[in-house]
Write an enzyme that holds these catalytic residues in place. Structure first.
Site, PDB file in Angstrom:
ATOM      1  N   ASP A 240       0.822  -1.209   0.000  1.00 21.66           N
ATOM      2  CA  ASP A 240       0.000   0.000   0.000  1.00 21.66           C
ATOM      3  C   ASP A 240       0.857   1.260   0.000  1.00 21.66           C
ATOM      4  O   ASP A 240       2.079   1.193   0.161  1.00 21.66           O
ATOM      5  CB  ASP A 240      -0.961   0.005   1.206  1.00 21.66           C
ATOM      6  CG  ASP A 240      -0.280  -0.435   2.512  1.00 21.66           C
ATOM      7  OD1 ASP A 240       0.966  -0.406   2.569  1.00 21.66           O
ATOM      8  OD2 ASP A 240      -0.984  -0.808   3.449  1.00 21.66           O
TER       9      ASP A 240
ATOM     10  N   HIS B 219      -7.566  -4.639  10.016  1.00 17.90           N
ATOM     11  CA  HIS B 219      -7.217  -4.390   8.609  1.00 17.90           C
ATOM     12  C   HIS B 219      -5.908  -5.083   8.233  1.00 17.90           C
ATOM     13  O   HIS B 219      -5.012  -5.262   9.056  1.00 17.90           O
ATOM     14  CB  HIS B 219      -7.191  -2.893   8.267  1.00 17.90           C
ATOM     15  CG  HIS B 219      -6.003  -2.118   8.763  1.00 17.90           C
ATOM     16  ND1 HIS B 219      -6.114  -1.018   9.573  1.00 17.90           N
ATOM     17  CD2 HIS B 219      -4.675  -2.256   8.533  1.00 17.90           C
ATOM     18  CE1 HIS B 219      -4.918  -0.521   9.824  1.00 17.90           C
ATOM     19  NE2 HIS B 219      -4.023  -1.262   9.202  1.00 17.90           N
TER      20      HIS B 219
ATOM     21  N   ASN C 184      -7.914  -2.794  14.211  1.00 20.03           N
ATOM     22  CA  ASN C 184      -9.294  -3.020  13.776  1.00 20.03           C
ATOM     23  C   ASN C 184      -9.410  -4.179  12.786  1.00 20.03           C
ATOM     24  O   ASN C 184     -10.441  -4.352  12.141  1.00 20.03           O
ATOM     25  CB  ASN C 184      -9.882  -1.735  13.164  1.00 20.03           C
ATOM     26  CG  ASN C 184      -9.176  -1.317  11.872  1.00 20.03           C
ATOM     27  OD1 ASN C 184      -8.230  -1.979  11.425  1.00 20.03           O
ATOM     28  ND2 ASN C 184      -9.626  -0.233  11.263  1.00 20.03           N
TER      29      ASN C 184
ATOM     30  N   GLU D  98      -9.643  -1.667   5.116  1.00 20.73           N
ATOM     31  CA  GLU D  98     -10.356  -1.392   6.361  1.00 20.73           C
ATOM     32  C   GLU D  98     -11.615  -2.269   6.443  1.00 20.73           C
ATOM     33  O   GLU D  98     -12.036  -2.858   5.440  1.00 20.73           O
ATOM     34  CB  GLU D  98     -10.751   0.095   6.399  1.00 20.73           C
ATOM     35  CG  GLU D  98      -9.563   1.066   6.335  1.00 20.73           C
ATOM     36  CD  GLU D  98      -8.771   1.157   7.652  1.00 20.73           C
ATOM     37  OE1 GLU D  98      -8.829   0.213   8.472  1.00 20.73           O
ATOM     38  OE2 GLU D  98      -8.093   2.173   7.848  1.00 20.73           O
TER      39      GLU D  98
HETATM   40  C1  GLP Z   1      -0.502  -0.044   8.783  1.00 22.17           C
HETATM   41  C2  GLP Z   1      -0.218  -0.739   7.428  1.00 22.17           C
HETATM   42  C3  GLP Z   1      -0.436  -2.215   7.541  1.00 22.17           C
HETATM   43  C4  GLP Z   1       0.036  -2.665   8.907  1.00 22.17           C
HETATM   44  C5  GLP Z   1      -0.883  -2.157   9.966  1.00 22.17           C
HETATM   45  C6  GLP Z   1      -0.399  -2.399  11.384  1.00 22.17           C
HETATM   46  O1  GLP Z   1      -1.041   1.187   8.716  1.00 22.17           O
HETATM   47  N1  GLP Z   1      -0.857  -0.215   6.268  1.00 22.17           N
HETATM   48  O2  GLP Z   1       0.246  -2.877   6.487  1.00 22.17           O
HETATM   49  O3  GLP Z   1       0.076  -4.062   8.980  1.00 22.17           O
HETATM   50  O4  GLP Z   1      -1.232  -0.811   9.730  1.00 22.17           O
HETATM   51  O5  GLP Z   1       0.667  -1.564  11.695  1.00 22.17           O
HETATM   52  P1  GLP Z   1       1.725  -1.852  12.832  1.00 22.17           P
HETATM   53  O6  GLP Z   1       2.495  -3.035  12.410  1.00 22.17           O
HETATM   54  O7  GLP Z   1       2.583  -0.626  12.896  1.00 22.17           O
HETATM   55  O8  GLP Z   1       0.950  -2.090  14.080  1.00 22.17           O
END
Ligand code: GLP
Length: 265
Positions: free
Chosen positions: A67, A138, A136, A143
């Site tokens: 992304d 995702h 959440n 989302e």
């Molecule tokens: C982010 C990314 C995801 C990631 C998730 C969790 O915003 N777009 O790919 O897995 O949210 O983030 P983190 O690993 O920092 O908790």
């Protein structure tokens, strides 16, 4: 789904990196799916160690990012292009020209998403997709309520996701409101999925993803539909799994042909 529970966050990274290193040694130009966020950092650190100390060669690895934010110039330090170059491409000695990121500053967003899908189709399939999970549920930036058939497209970030990611910016208002993300359908096309999660804040999402109903309200539950989905979590992230003992038992007693480091399929 293979659920592996390990004692520490560092061990999560070590185990996932063992699987990835094995894959790259077997096929130096393998196609990886890269994730950003804090969760996979231990994987990248361990892979960098393998490169420095064990001669792992990632110079031919090809990669696709999950992304990208919309509205940040690619050279912004928090664009996912910049983050991946800093945290992954440089330390692993990858060739930047082999690494693809959705174009979050494209004037024609729909065309950029289509071009990204075409590039994955031409180069792919992605052999191994690294994933984290949001609080959440995702994955990527899919989302809650994302379609399980979705492909790369523009999404509006949930308020919780913007709040969670505010730590990377000077103020919460600076977090972009939109992103381009591979769809759940795109992610499910990868041959192997490796999702990592650490810490108590992920325990709910992990329990819903692994043991809850397959539901677009928890996009991570799409992994239940994949034939080679591996979920590696530390004790804290596993703390709400009702079948934790069964997963530990299964992993401890896995047959030799199913050794975790050996990619299946
Ligand atoms: C982010 C990314 C995801 C990631 C998730 C969790 O915003 N777009 O790919 O897995 O949210 O983030 P983190 O690993 O920092 O908790």
């Amino acid at each position: 789904m293979q659920v592996v529970i390990v004692p520490t966050p560092a061990e999560v990274g070590r185990l996932a990196a063992a699987k990835i290193g094995h894959l790259v040694r077997g096929r130096p130009d393998t196609v990886l799916g890269l994730a950003t966020g804090s969760s996979p950092l231990a994987i990248y650190a361990e892979l960098a160690r393998q490169v420095a100390e064990e001669g792992l060669d990632c110079s031919q690895v090809r990669a696709f990012a999950l992304d990208e934010y919309v509205g940040l110039p690619p050279e912004h330090p928090e664009s996912y292009r910049s983050v991946l170059m800093r945290d992954v491409v440089e330390p692993l000695g990858m060739d930047p020209s082999n690494v693809h990121v959705p174009d979050g500053s494209a004037a024609d967003v729909a065309a950029a998403c289509e071009a990204y899908e075409a590039q994955i189709a031409e180069t792919g399939p992605v052999a191994l997709q690294i994933l984290g999970i949001g609080a959440n549920g995702h994955i990527g930036f899919n989302e809650p309520t994302s379609s399980f058939a979705s492909r790369t497209r523009i999404k509006t970030l949930a308020p919780q996701t913007r709040a969670d990611n505010a730590r990377f910016f000077d103020s919460p208002e600076q977090v972009p409101t939109h992103c381009l993300t591979q769809g759940l359908g795109t992610i499910l096309d990868a041959t192997t999925l490796v999702l990592v999660a650490q810490g108590e804040t992920k325990a709910d999402a992990v329990a819903k993803m692994v043991e809850g109903p397959v539901s677009s309200m928890c996009p991570g539950s799409a992994l239940q539909l994949h034939r080679d989905a591996n979920v590696i979590v530390d004790e804290a992230a596993a703390s709400r799994l009702t079948l934790a003992d069964y997963y530990r038992y299964t992993f401890a007693n896995r047959p030799a042909w199913q050794r975790f480091e050996t990619p299946r399929g």
